[in-house]
Design an enzyme around this catalytic site. Sequence first.
Site, PDB file in Angstrom:
ATOM      1  N   HIS A 198       0.812  -1.226   0.000  1.00  0.00           N
ATOM      2  CA  HIS A 198       0.000   0.000   0.000  1.00  0.00           C
ATOM      3  C   HIS A 198       0.845   1.276   0.000  1.00  0.00           C
ATOM      4  O   HIS A 198       0.291   2.382  -0.111  1.00  0.00           O
ATOM      5  CB  HIS A 198      -0.927   0.039   1.221  1.00  0.00           C
ATOM      6  CG  HIS A 198      -1.992  -1.001   1.222  1.00  0.00           C
ATOM      7  ND1 HIS A 198      -2.834  -1.217   0.159  1.00  0.00           N
ATOM      8  CD2 HIS A 198      -2.354  -1.899   2.177  1.00  0.00           C
ATOM      9  CE1 HIS A 198      -3.671  -2.198   0.452  1.00  0.00           C
ATOM     10  NE2 HIS A 198      -3.401  -2.637   1.671  1.00  0.00           N
TER      11      HIS A 198
ATOM     12  N   ASP B   2      -5.118 -12.598   3.981  1.00  0.00           N
ATOM     13  CA  ASP B   2      -6.333 -12.040   4.573  1.00  0.00           C
ATOM     14  C   ASP B   2      -7.576 -12.250   3.714  1.00  0.00           C
ATOM     15  O   ASP B   2      -8.650 -11.735   4.039  1.00  0.00           O
ATOM     16  CB  ASP B   2      -6.151 -10.549   4.891  1.00  0.00           C
ATOM     17  CG  ASP B   2      -5.390  -9.793   3.828  1.00  0.00           C
ATOM     18  OD1 ASP B   2      -5.150 -10.350   2.747  1.00  0.00           O
ATOM     19  OD2 ASP B   2      -5.025  -8.620   4.083  1.00  0.00           O
TER      20      ASP B   2
ATOM     21  N   HIS C  43      -6.750  -7.037  -0.131  1.00  0.00           N
ATOM     22  CA  HIS C  43      -6.777  -5.614  -0.455  1.00  0.00           C
ATOM     23  C   HIS C  43      -5.955  -5.339  -1.717  1.00  0.00           C
ATOM     24  O   HIS C  43      -4.878  -5.911  -1.889  1.00  0.00           O
ATOM     25  CB  HIS C  43      -6.205  -4.785   0.698  1.00  0.00           C
ATOM     26  CG  HIS C  43      -6.847  -5.067   2.024  1.00  0.00           C
ATOM     27  ND1 HIS C  43      -6.269  -5.904   2.949  1.00  0.00           N
ATOM     28  CD2 HIS C  43      -8.014  -4.633   2.555  1.00  0.00           C
ATOM     29  CE1 HIS C  43      -7.052  -5.967   4.021  1.00  0.00           C
ATOM     30  NE2 HIS C  43      -8.116  -5.210   3.806  1.00  0.00           N
TER      31      HIS C  43
ATOM     32  N   ASP D 282      -3.365 -10.654  -1.907  1.00  0.00           N
ATOM     33  CA  ASP D 282      -3.906 -10.052  -0.688  1.00  0.00           C
ATOM     34  C   ASP D 282      -5.364  -9.651  -0.932  1.00  0.00           C
ATOM     35  O   ASP D 282      -5.746  -9.303  -2.049  1.00  0.00           O
ATOM     36  CB  ASP D 282      -3.074  -8.815  -0.336  1.00  0.00           C
ATOM     37  CG  ASP D 282      -3.348  -8.267   1.047  1.00  0.00           C
ATOM     38  OD1 ASP D 282      -2.539  -8.520   1.957  1.00  0.00           O
ATOM     39  OD2 ASP D 282      -4.369  -7.585   1.228  1.00  0.00           O
TER      40      ASP D 282
END
Length: 325
Positions: A126, A252, A165, A163
């Site tokens: 990120h 996740d 995200h 991931d």
Amino acid sequence: MTTGLIYDDRFLEHDTGPGHPERPDRLRAIVSALQASGLWAQLNHLAFEPATATQLQRLHPQDYIDRVHDACVAGLPYIDVPDSAISEGSAEIAVLAAGGVLRATEAVMWGEVDNAFCAIRPPGHHAERDRSMGFCLFGNVALAAESLITDHGLERVAIVDFDVHHGNGTQHLLEHRGDILFVSVHEHPDHQYPGTGYEHETGIGDGEGATLNVPLPPGSDDTAYRAAFDQTILPKIDAFAPQFVLFSAGFDAGTADPLGGMRLSTDGFIEITRKVRGLADRHAQGRIVSVLEGGYDLDALATGVCGHVSVLMESGLGGTDILGG
């Protein structure tokens, strides 16, 4: 296969404070599980150093690097956004993490190991060029991809980010390049942080077409991920024919994860790893470096990492049936 490991107890000293999901116990759970499974003793534990300022400056301006350092030394609780919690030593630890990933790619390129897993923190996918987001300080995987092109002379590198995200930082750091393919499969940005990663985001300029986002609806399970890989992701990577594959390995998307809304099982993570490893065997001489990103249910994280690493350590996958089940 000889699989390298990047790990250092200093990663535990990145203190994000009480209640923060990106906590030192994540690595403790991974290490304990690898040791209990017997995998720990079979891994080649690689020595490594922090990334240099010159290496970081390839993707992050010096004033941002300085700002991260100064915020940590000053004892600030976070940088840029409250999610990105820091402690006094966090800047040094983040630079060490980036250096570990760079060392892993070097070890694979030099033939010291066949592939590697980086059990590091803080994560990186990120991190924007000059701004921290989502627990991340520096773009670990993006820096590794850039180094493979610049330092090791490769022409095509693929990044596979699974991931839950979207890897906004990795995408934005590299989306102008045609020599690095970024693939992200994630929970749909209408429902999940950071709100980027739509299908229409395909790269810019020379990098048009070298970004592939595959957003999936909340609740997607092994079947949905299998279809995404078989129908969209694997053909894209196969056509790109990468000479090296990097994983942004977030766990996740698992059913039990408190920050995700997906239903991927441990077997699903194993299947993803095996499919992509087949392509790496086919195009990239098996060269893979996998880098830990998310995963916040400790048991599911530890189990997922063990399954993922066990596939990296397997011999003789071949990769002839890359689109198979």
